[in-house]
Design a protein around this motif. Sequence first.
Motif, PDB file in Angstrom:
ATOM      1  N   GLU A 193       0.816  -1.218   0.000  1.00 57.80           N
ATOM      2  CA  GLU A 193       0.000   0.000   0.000  1.00 57.80           C
ATOM      3  C   GLU A 193       0.847   1.265   0.000  1.00 57.80           C
ATOM      4  O   GLU A 193       0.416   2.311  -0.492  1.00 57.80           O
ATOM      5  CB  GLU A 193      -0.938  -0.018   1.208  1.00 57.80           C
ATOM      6  N   LYS A 194       2.055   1.165   0.526  1.00 60.98           N
ATOM      7  CA  LYS A 194       2.948   2.325   0.576  1.00 60.98           C
ATOM      8  C   LYS A 194       3.761   2.507  -0.698  1.00 60.98           C
ATOM      9  O   LYS A 194       4.463   3.503  -0.853  1.00 60.98           O
ATOM     10  CB  LYS A 194       3.902   2.190   1.762  1.00 60.98           C
ATOM     11  N   SER A 195       3.661   1.533  -1.610  1.00 61.51           N
ATOM     12  CA  SER A 195       4.459   1.593  -2.825  1.00 61.51           C
ATOM     13  C   SER A 195       4.100   2.824  -3.646  1.00 61.51           C
ATOM     14  O   SER A 195       2.926   3.169  -3.799  1.00 61.51           O
ATOM     15  CB  SER A 195       4.254   0.334  -3.667  1.00 61.51           C
ATOM     16  N   THR A 196       5.121   3.463  -4.191  1.00 60.50           N
ATOM     17  CA  THR A 196       4.895   4.634  -5.039  1.00 60.50           C
ATOM     18  C   THR A 196       4.706   4.258  -6.499  1.00 60.50           C
ATOM     19  O   THR A 196       4.477   5.126  -7.336  1.00 60.50           O
ATOM     20  CB  THR A 196       6.080   5.604  -4.915  1.00 60.50           C
ATOM     21  N   PHE A 197       4.822   2.961  -6.795  1.00 64.61           N
ATOM     22  CA  PHE A 197       4.700   2.483  -8.179  1.00 64.61           C
ATOM     23  C   PHE A 197       3.412   1.671  -8.318  1.00 64.61           C
ATOM     24  O   PHE A 197       3.150   0.747  -7.539  1.00 64.61           O
ATOM     25  CB  PHE A 197       5.915   1.647  -8.573  1.00 64.61           C
ATOM     26  N   ASN A 198       2.632   2.003  -9.321  1.00 61.87           N
ATOM     27  CA  ASN A 198       1.289   1.466  -9.455  1.00 61.87           C
ATOM     28  C   ASN A 198       1.260  -0.038  -9.696  1.00 61.87           C
ATOM     29  O   ASN A 198       0.454  -0.761  -9.103  1.00 61.87           O
ATOM     30  CB  ASN A 198       0.569   2.183 -10.605  1.00 61.87           C
ATOM     31  N   VAL A 199       2.128  -0.541 -10.580  1.00 62.48           N
ATOM     32  CA  VAL A 199       2.080  -1.960 -10.912  1.00 62.48           C
ATOM     33  C   VAL A 199       2.497  -2.835  -9.731  1.00 62.48           C
ATOM     34  O   VAL A 199       1.753  -3.749  -9.345  1.00 62.48           O
ATOM     35  CB  VAL A 199       2.901  -2.269 -12.177  1.00 62.48           C
ATOM     36  N   PRO A 200       3.667  -2.624  -9.118  1.00 56.35           N
ATOM     37  CA  PRO A 200       4.001  -3.458  -7.953  1.00 56.35           C
ATOM     38  C   PRO A 200       2.959  -3.352  -6.837  1.00 56.35           C
ATOM     39  O   PRO A 200       2.643  -4.357  -6.185  1.00 56.35           O
ATOM     40  CB  PRO A 200       5.363  -2.915  -7.505  1.00 56.35           C
ATOM     41  N   LYS A 201       2.458  -2.158  -6.610  1.00 53.55           N
ATOM     42  CA  LYS A 201       1.458  -1.964  -5.564  1.00 53.55           C
ATOM     43  C   LYS A 201       0.242  -2.853  -5.796  1.00 53.55           C
ATOM     44  O   LYS A 201      -0.179  -3.624  -4.914  1.00 53.55           O
ATOM     45  CB  LYS A 201       1.031  -0.498  -5.523  1.00 53.55           C
ATOM     46  N   ASN A 202      -0.349  -2.770  -6.992  1.00 48.85           N
ATOM     47  CA  ASN A 202      -1.551  -3.553  -7.284  1.00 48.85           C
ATOM     48  C   ASN A 202      -1.253  -5.034  -7.399  1.00 48.85           C
ATOM     49  O   ASN A 202      -2.082  -5.871  -7.021  1.00 48.85           O
ATOM     50  CB  ASN A 202      -2.207  -3.030  -8.560  1.00 48.85           C
ATOM     51  N   LYS A 203      -0.070  -5.351  -7.908  1.00 47.90           N
ATOM     52  CA  LYS A 203       0.301  -6.757  -8.068  1.00 47.90           C
ATOM     53  C   LYS A 203       0.316  -7.487  -6.735  1.00 47.90           C
ATOM     54  O   LYS A 203      -0.293  -8.567  -6.589  1.00 47.90           O
ATOM     55  CB  LYS A 203       1.678  -6.847  -8.737  1.00 47.90           C
ATOM     56  N   PHE A 204       0.987  -6.924  -5.746  1.00 43.36           N
ATOM     57  CA  PHE A 204       1.138  -7.646  -4.489  1.00 43.36           C
ATOM     58  C   PHE A 204      -0.082  -7.513  -3.584  1.00 43.36           C
ATOM     59  O   PHE A 204      -0.320  -8.377  -2.738  1.00 43.36           O
ATOM     60  CB  PHE A 204       2.442  -7.250  -3.807  1.00 43.36           C
TER      61      PHE A 204
END
Length: 284
Positions: A100-111
């Motif tokens: 949830e803290k990821s600043t990158f959309n793809v890794p955030k939604n992926k995990f």
Amino acid sequence: MPLSTYAESVSRAPTLFIFALLIVHALASAQNPSPQTQSPASPKPVRHDSVEVVAHLSPEEVEEGKLNDIYQSIAQLQRNGACTTEIIRRYQSEVIPLAEKSTFNVPKNKFLFLANRDIGNCYLAQQKFAEAEASFQNILLYAAIWPGTDDSAYPIDFRQIATAQMGQQRWEAAEESLKKSVSLFDPQIERAVKSENEFRRTGHAGNLHGSKARSLAYLGIVYLREGRTAEALKTVELAYDEAAQPHVSSAFVSEVVKVGRSIAQASGDEDAVAKWSQRSPHQE
């Protein structure tokens, strides 16, 4: 939910068997995702002057690698043994907050997708159906970004939602979820069979046909439980036709035949019982 409450208007033993089979295969479909939804290993460092450095990785790739390392440490435990409360807690406390803290959309939604899928799978194994449904519903928030609504994981998720709804005896909701699952497979199958790529025309198309057959078989179970016996028999026939398409794994055929036999037995239709008894669950 006591399984004894599952069958009220149909033969108890066949219906209980179908429900147990449904849970087993729902777990299998979650544990064996399509290649696109499998999380790859972390980026590998390269050797340079005897010092390990990460070369040619973007900041997004570095962040994805960190998330993947944490996710895989938990997912491996899940793959190697039974789901536990501790595994669920670790997904919730280690993977989800970091994603949830990821600043990158793809890794955030992926995990977030992967963690909620696996949590839902654990809750299904524990027969905590309301919690499982909530986790599978959460997946819909992330699927458009990763793996994409054109991935087979998307219609599979609607089937997982339906499985959890069936566990709660929410038959109308399960019916709608399964109809959605079936409808989403159709354009994916059409694209696959028209693809210029041989694997997509054969193996991938076969997997899609088989997974659609599974959704249709589940829909037949719902119709049976709703007392709509004729529709249940018709729908499981459609499932068998789908499973009989080229390049479909025999595992899908076996599952559909087992469900079809149980629905026929529960229906009391002698002609249906005779027809399904002649079908082999081991057809290639």
